[in-house]
Design a protein around this motif. Structure first.
Motif, PDB file in Angstrom:
ATOM      1  N   THR A  44       0.987  -1.501  -0.015  1.00  0.00           N
ATOM      2  CA  THR A  44       0.006  -0.145   0.151  1.00  0.00           C
ATOM      3  C   THR A  44       1.321   1.254   0.297  1.00  0.00           C
ATOM      4  N   GLY A  45       1.870   1.120  -1.329  1.00  0.00           N
ATOM      5  CA  GLY A  45       2.324   2.388  -0.812  1.00  0.00           C
ATOM      6  C   GLY A  45       3.939   2.204  -0.727  1.00  0.00           C
ATOM      7  N   SER A  48       5.797   1.964   2.720  1.00  0.00           N
ATOM      8  CA  SER A  48       4.317   1.275   3.872  1.00  0.00           C
ATOM      9  C   SER A  48       4.955   0.391   4.900  1.00  0.00           C
ATOM     10  N   HIS A  51       4.856  -2.779   2.727  1.00  0.00           N
ATOM     11  CA  HIS A  51       5.936  -3.147   1.906  1.00  0.00           C
ATOM     12  C   HIS A  51       7.439  -3.517   2.168  1.00  0.00           C
ATOM     13  N   GLN A  69       1.589  -2.457  -5.983  1.00  0.00           N
ATOM     14  CA  GLN A  69       1.296  -0.911  -5.045  1.00  0.00           C
ATOM     15  C   GLN A  69      -0.071  -0.654  -4.984  1.00  0.00           C
ATOM     16  N   TYR A  70      -0.590  -0.423  -4.064  1.00  0.00           N
ATOM     17  CA  TYR A  70      -2.006   0.061  -4.537  1.00  0.00           C
ATOM     18  C   TYR A  70      -2.193   1.118  -3.760  1.00  0.00           C
ATOM     19  N   LYS A  71      -3.617   1.784  -3.936  1.00  0.00           N
ATOM     20  CA  LYS A  71      -3.752   3.233  -2.986  1.00  0.00           C
ATOM     21  C   LYS A  71      -4.094   3.216  -1.175  1.00  0.00           C
ATOM     22  N   GLY A  72      -5.089   1.347  -1.437  1.00  0.00           N
ATOM     23  CA  GLY A  72      -5.019   1.155  -0.313  1.00  0.00           C
ATOM     24  C   GLY A  72      -5.224  -0.471   0.184  1.00  0.00           C
ATOM     25  N   PRO A  75      -8.026  -2.616  -2.033  1.00  0.00           N
ATOM     26  CA  PRO A  75      -7.599  -3.072  -3.847  1.00  0.00           C
ATOM     27  C   PRO A  75      -6.414  -3.892  -2.850  1.00  0.00           C
ATOM     28  N   GLN A 209       9.844   7.447  -4.350  1.00  0.00           N
ATOM     29  CA  GLN A 209       9.030   7.748  -5.097  1.00  0.00           C
ATOM     30  C   GLN A 209       9.095   8.950  -5.783  1.00  0.00           C
TER      31      GLN A 209
END
Length: 209
Positions: A44-45, A48, A51, A69-72, A75, A209
């Motif tokens: 999630t980023g 995070s 990650h 990578q997801y926004k939350g 998902p 990033q």
């Protein structure tokens, strides 16, 4: 930029795999991850905790798995349920409903002991990943240069609230635990964590990033 004020509680992360994931148990699943190249997992980023958890597992297994990578977390879990990615690592509070209804398969928890909310799941260490331990925590931070008297007052107030049976039960429902701490202990936890994650980022090549 911030002043550590009070610890609230902590919860383990859970490796949640797609429902038809291979292996009869956590050891077999980790063996599958170790021998299979080009696997993807959900995060999630960049930077995070999810990650970091993934790159630490990849490092431990010696397999260069890729982070999608997801926004939350939602998902990421949805794509795991659909089999589009191999697994996601999320907090117990986030993953537990899907584990209970069978749409995700729980593999292992990142805490040093098994979680009372899902005692059937082994720890990563029990499953053959020595030294692997991550706890997601919640705490209160104030602005830089916060008045020490205000800091101490809020810390004492939070610690008193954490004794509430209602709050203890509320967090326990989804695998969390209250964890009262002094200002000094919480400050140490925050700064020790910064050092730990900076070292992991350096070892695994995580950059902004």
């Amino acid at each position: 930029d911030f002043t550590p004020v009070a610890m609230i509680g902590e919860v383990p992360l859970v490796l949640a795999a797609k429902p038809n994931a291979p292996g009869k148990n956590a050891q077999e699943y980790f063996a599958y991850l170790k021998r299979t190249p080009n696997l993807n997992y959900g995060a999630t980023g960049v930077g995070s905790i999810q990650h970091f958890a993934g790159v630490m597992l990849s490092q431990a297994l010696g397999n260069n798995m890729g982070a999608v990578q997801y926004k939350g977390g939602g998902p990421a879990m949805t794509d795991t349920m659909g089999g589009h990615i191999e697994f996601s690592i999320g907090s117990m509070t986030q993953v537990l409903p899907q584990l209970r209804n069978g749409t995700l398969r729980g593999i292992a928890v990142t805490s040093p002991q098994r979680s009372e909310a899902a005692p059937e799941l082994p720890t990563f260490q029990e499953a053959g990943i020595p030294g692997y331990e991550i706890q997601q925590w919640w705490g209160l931070l104030g602005p830089a240069n916060m008045d020490p008297k205000t800091q101490s007052f809020i810390n004492a107030s939070v610690n008193q609230a954490l004794k509430s049976d209602e709050l203890v039960k509320f967090l326990a429902t989804d695998g969390g635990k209250t964890k009262p701490m002094s200002v000094a202990d919480f400050t140490k936890l925050v700064h020790d964590g910064l050092k730990r994650w900076a070292e992991v980022a350096k070892q695994t090549g995580i950059t902004e990033q």
